[in-house]
Design a protein around this motif. Sequence first.
Motif, PDB file in Angstrom:
ATOM      1  N   TRP A   1       4.709  -0.534 -11.163  1.00 39.03           N
ATOM      2  CA  TRP A   1       3.701  -0.634  -8.951  1.00 39.03           C
ATOM      3  C   TRP A   1       3.585  -2.475  -9.645  1.00 39.03           C
ATOM      4  O   TRP A   1       2.305  -2.954  -9.404  1.00 39.03           O
ATOM      5  CB  TRP A   1       2.809  -0.541  -9.419  1.00 39.03           C
ATOM      6  CG  TRP A   1       1.888   0.929  -9.618  1.00 39.03           C
ATOM      7  CD1 TRP A   1       2.239   2.158 -10.556  1.00 39.03           C
ATOM      8  CD2 TRP A   1       1.288   1.116  -8.193  1.00 39.03           C
ATOM      9  NE1 TRP A   1       1.844   3.405 -10.131  1.00 39.03           N
ATOM     10  CE2 TRP A   1       1.596   3.166  -8.496  1.00 39.03           C
ATOM     11  CE3 TRP A   1       1.295   0.962  -6.781  1.00 39.03           C
ATOM     12  CZ2 TRP A   1       1.875   3.582  -7.398  1.00 39.03           C
ATOM     13  CZ3 TRP A   1       1.128   1.713  -5.681  1.00 39.03           C
ATOM     14  CH2 TRP A   1       1.569   2.736  -5.714  1.00 39.03           C
TER      15      TRP A   1
ATOM     16  N   ARG B   1      -6.680  -2.906   2.738  1.00 39.09           N
ATOM     17  CA  ARG B   1      -5.853  -1.784   1.902  1.00 39.09           C
ATOM     18  C   ARG B   1      -5.041  -1.441   2.608  1.00 39.09           C
ATOM     19  O   ARG B   1      -4.015  -0.595   2.288  1.00 39.09           O
ATOM     20  CB  ARG B   1      -6.959   0.097   3.016  1.00 39.09           C
ATOM     21  CG  ARG B   1      -8.266  -0.017   2.108  1.00 39.09           C
ATOM     22  CD  ARG B   1      -8.395   1.108   2.356  1.00 39.09           C
ATOM     23  NE  ARG B   1      -9.822   1.446   2.277  1.00 39.09           N
ATOM     24  CZ  ARG B   1     -11.483   1.098   3.214  1.00 39.09           C
ATOM     25  NH1 ARG B   1     -10.959   1.066   4.259  1.00 39.09           N
ATOM     26  NH2 ARG B   1     -12.524   1.727   2.570  1.00 39.09           N
TER      27      ARG B   1
ATOM     28  N   GLY C   1      -1.817  -2.321   0.252  1.00 39.50           N
ATOM     29  CA  GLY C   1      -1.148  -0.805   0.217  1.00 39.50           C
ATOM     30  C   GLY C   1       0.937  -1.223   0.931  1.00 39.50           C
ATOM     31  O   GLY C   1       2.415  -0.973  -0.142  1.00 39.50           O
TER      32      GLY C   1
ATOM     33  N   ALA D   1       2.682   2.041  -1.266  1.00 36.92           N
ATOM     34  CA  ALA D   1       2.034   3.091  -1.231  1.00 36.92           C
ATOM     35  C   ALA D   1       2.765   3.621  -0.467  1.00 36.92           C
ATOM     36  O   ALA D   1       2.398   3.483   0.597  1.00 36.92           O
ATOM     37  CB  ALA D   1       0.094   2.830  -2.062  1.00 36.92           C
ATOM     38  N   PRO D   2       2.771   5.361  -1.164  1.00 40.30           N
ATOM     39  CA  PRO D   2       2.537   6.300  -0.280  1.00 40.30           C
ATOM     40  C   PRO D   2       1.426   6.160   1.383  1.00 40.30           C
ATOM     41  O   PRO D   2       0.705   5.656   0.097  1.00 40.30           O
ATOM     42  CB  PRO D   2       2.565   7.491  -0.817  1.00 40.30           C
ATOM     43  CG  PRO D   2       3.174   7.160  -2.304  1.00 40.30           C
ATOM     44  CD  PRO D   2       2.577   5.981  -2.475  1.00 40.30           C
TER      45      PRO D   2
ATOM     46  N   GLY E   1      -2.027   7.044   2.810  1.00 39.42           N
ATOM     47  CA  GLY E   1      -3.087   7.849   1.670  1.00 39.42           C
ATOM     48  C   GLY E   1      -3.509   7.379   0.467  1.00 39.42           C
ATOM     49  O   GLY E   1      -3.710   8.192   0.131  1.00 39.42           O
ATOM     50  N   SER E   2      -2.475   6.906   0.440  1.00 41.36           N
ATOM     51  CA  SER E   2      -2.634   6.557  -1.464  1.00 41.36           C
ATOM     52  C   SER E   2      -2.974   5.134  -1.125  1.00 41.36           C
ATOM     53  O   SER E   2      -2.196   4.278  -0.413  1.00 41.36           O
ATOM     54  CB  SER E   2      -1.892   6.809  -2.293  1.00 41.36           C
ATOM     55  OG  SER E   2      -0.321   6.533  -2.195  1.00 41.36           O
ATOM     56  N   SER E   3      -2.852   4.559  -2.479  1.00 45.14           N
ATOM     57  CA  SER E   3      -3.001   3.129  -2.964  1.00 45.14           C
ATOM     58  C   SER E   3      -2.258   2.960  -4.235  1.00 45.14           C
ATOM     59  O   SER E   3      -2.149   3.726  -5.649  1.00 45.14           O
ATOM     60  CB  SER E   3      -4.805   2.502  -2.747  1.00 45.14           C
ATOM     61  OG  SER E   3      -4.245   1.335  -2.557  1.00 45.14           O
ATOM     62  N   HIS E   4      -2.553   1.843  -5.151  1.00 43.12           N
ATOM     63  CA  HIS E   4      -2.643   1.116  -6.444  1.00 43.12           C
ATOM     64  C   HIS E   4      -3.495   2.088  -6.735  1.00 43.12           C
ATOM     65  O   HIS E   4      -4.394   2.517  -6.575  1.00 43.12           O
ATOM     66  CB  HIS E   4      -2.538  -0.227  -6.282  1.00 43.12           C
ATOM     67  CG  HIS E   4      -1.786  -0.756  -7.639  1.00 43.12           C
ATOM     68  ND1 HIS E   4      -2.307  -0.503  -9.168  1.00 43.12           N
ATOM     69  CD2 HIS E   4      -0.990  -2.058  -8.199  1.00 43.12           C
ATOM     70  CE1 HIS E   4      -1.999  -1.065  -9.964  1.00 43.12           C
ATOM     71  NE2 HIS E   4      -0.521  -1.814  -9.327  1.00 43.12           N
ATOM     72  N   PRO E   5      -2.886   2.538  -7.982  1.00 36.01           N
ATOM     73  CA  PRO E   5      -3.391   3.749  -8.933  1.00 36.01           C
ATOM     74  C   PRO E   5      -4.884   2.337  -9.426  1.00 36.01           C
ATOM     75  O   PRO E   5      -5.774   3.526 -10.301  1.00 36.01           O
ATOM     76  CB  PRO E   5      -2.955   4.208 -10.035  1.00 36.01           C
ATOM     77  CG  PRO E   5      -1.377   3.465  -9.902  1.00 36.01           C
ATOM     78  CD  PRO E   5      -1.585   2.239  -8.813  1.00 36.01           C
TER      79      PRO E   5
ATOM     80  N   SER F   1      -9.667   0.528  -6.739  1.00 34.17           N
ATOM     81  CA  SER F   1     -10.906   0.940  -6.226  1.00 34.17           C
ATOM     82  C   SER F   1     -11.648  -0.061  -5.220  1.00 34.17           C
ATOM     83  O   SER F   1     -11.512  -1.245  -5.844  1.00 34.17           O
ATOM     84  CB  SER F   1     -11.849   1.890  -7.024  1.00 34.17           C
ATOM     85  OG  SER F   1     -12.611   0.511  -7.820  1.00 34.17           O
TER      86      SER F   1
END
Length: 336
Positions: free
Chosen positions: A33, A175, A179, A184-185, A187-191, A194
């Motif tokens: 990442w 966001r 992303g 990031a795909p 609907g998602s973000s960096h794991p 938060s």
Amino acid sequence: MSDEVPTRTAHPTADAPAAPDLPRAGDVPEEAWSGVHRGPLRPGEWVRLTDQKGRRHNICLEPGKRFFSNRGHFDHDELIGREEGFTVTSSAGGEYLVFRPLLSEFVVSMPRGAAVVYPKDAAQIVAMADIFPGAHVVEAGVGSGALTCSLLRAVGPWGRVSSYERREEFAEVARRNVGQFFGAPAGSSHPAWSLTLGDLAEALPASGERVDRIILDMLAPWECLDAAADALLPGGIVCAYVATTTQLSRFVETVRVHGGFTEPTAWESLVRDWHVEGLAVRPGHKMIGHTAFLVTARRMAPGQRAPMKKRRPAPGAYGPDYTGPRPAGIPVEPTD
């Protein structure tokens, strides 16, 4: 004596994920990442075009699409599949240098909801707040996500960055920017990231989290100092990013009065470029001057206080016009 280079033996814990096997060649592993790619340019990647006058354009590569400017056009397909670091010529003879954008380039050109933390300050925060891989860092507020990208890059996928933002419109811009940079795909973000919509002074104590570092980029960071002190582990660092001298004074004096931190350190960084051409070597005409002040202090262990710094305040420093927090033992100066 052996010529063999000693190796470091790792001692992973039961809860720590194993590090991925790094490839000798090819792209950067997805699980890192990093927001960085190697190899040929591919569809969906962003590239940075720089013309002969230094004007810059950021474009997302899409097969079949065409780039237009006042110097003509060229097709995205002319870029896709090539290694970065080349020039492309438009239909009207304009030349453009093609590279993937660096993080420092991305953050100054990305869409903004709030003002961004400039690369010179983000670098100071990462270094002087000692952001390390695996750290749990709290950030308030998130702004447009510029500093968030640097923090996520520093903590790595096994660290955590918990961001707090009061304004939904700023959070949404952040966001999208985070992303986009990390790929990031949808609907998602960096794991490791938060994002909480709310006030850190209320939300952080409610979370019960204990953290390594807290970065306060807000109008009144002193309002969050108690919450930061409760959440920081002993030895942890609080870092404030403030724009004005009045904010700087209020935060520094609040840290001193709190008593649970070391003596705060305050500074700013200034960046000046240089013109270098043969014997014509001189300072450049452009300079990134004041953007913000930075303040850091370390959390003491519970019940411990740092030795009080012996100081002789400058005349008038804590005079009758001063209305902020007052360190212990410093009386109000009489009016002349």
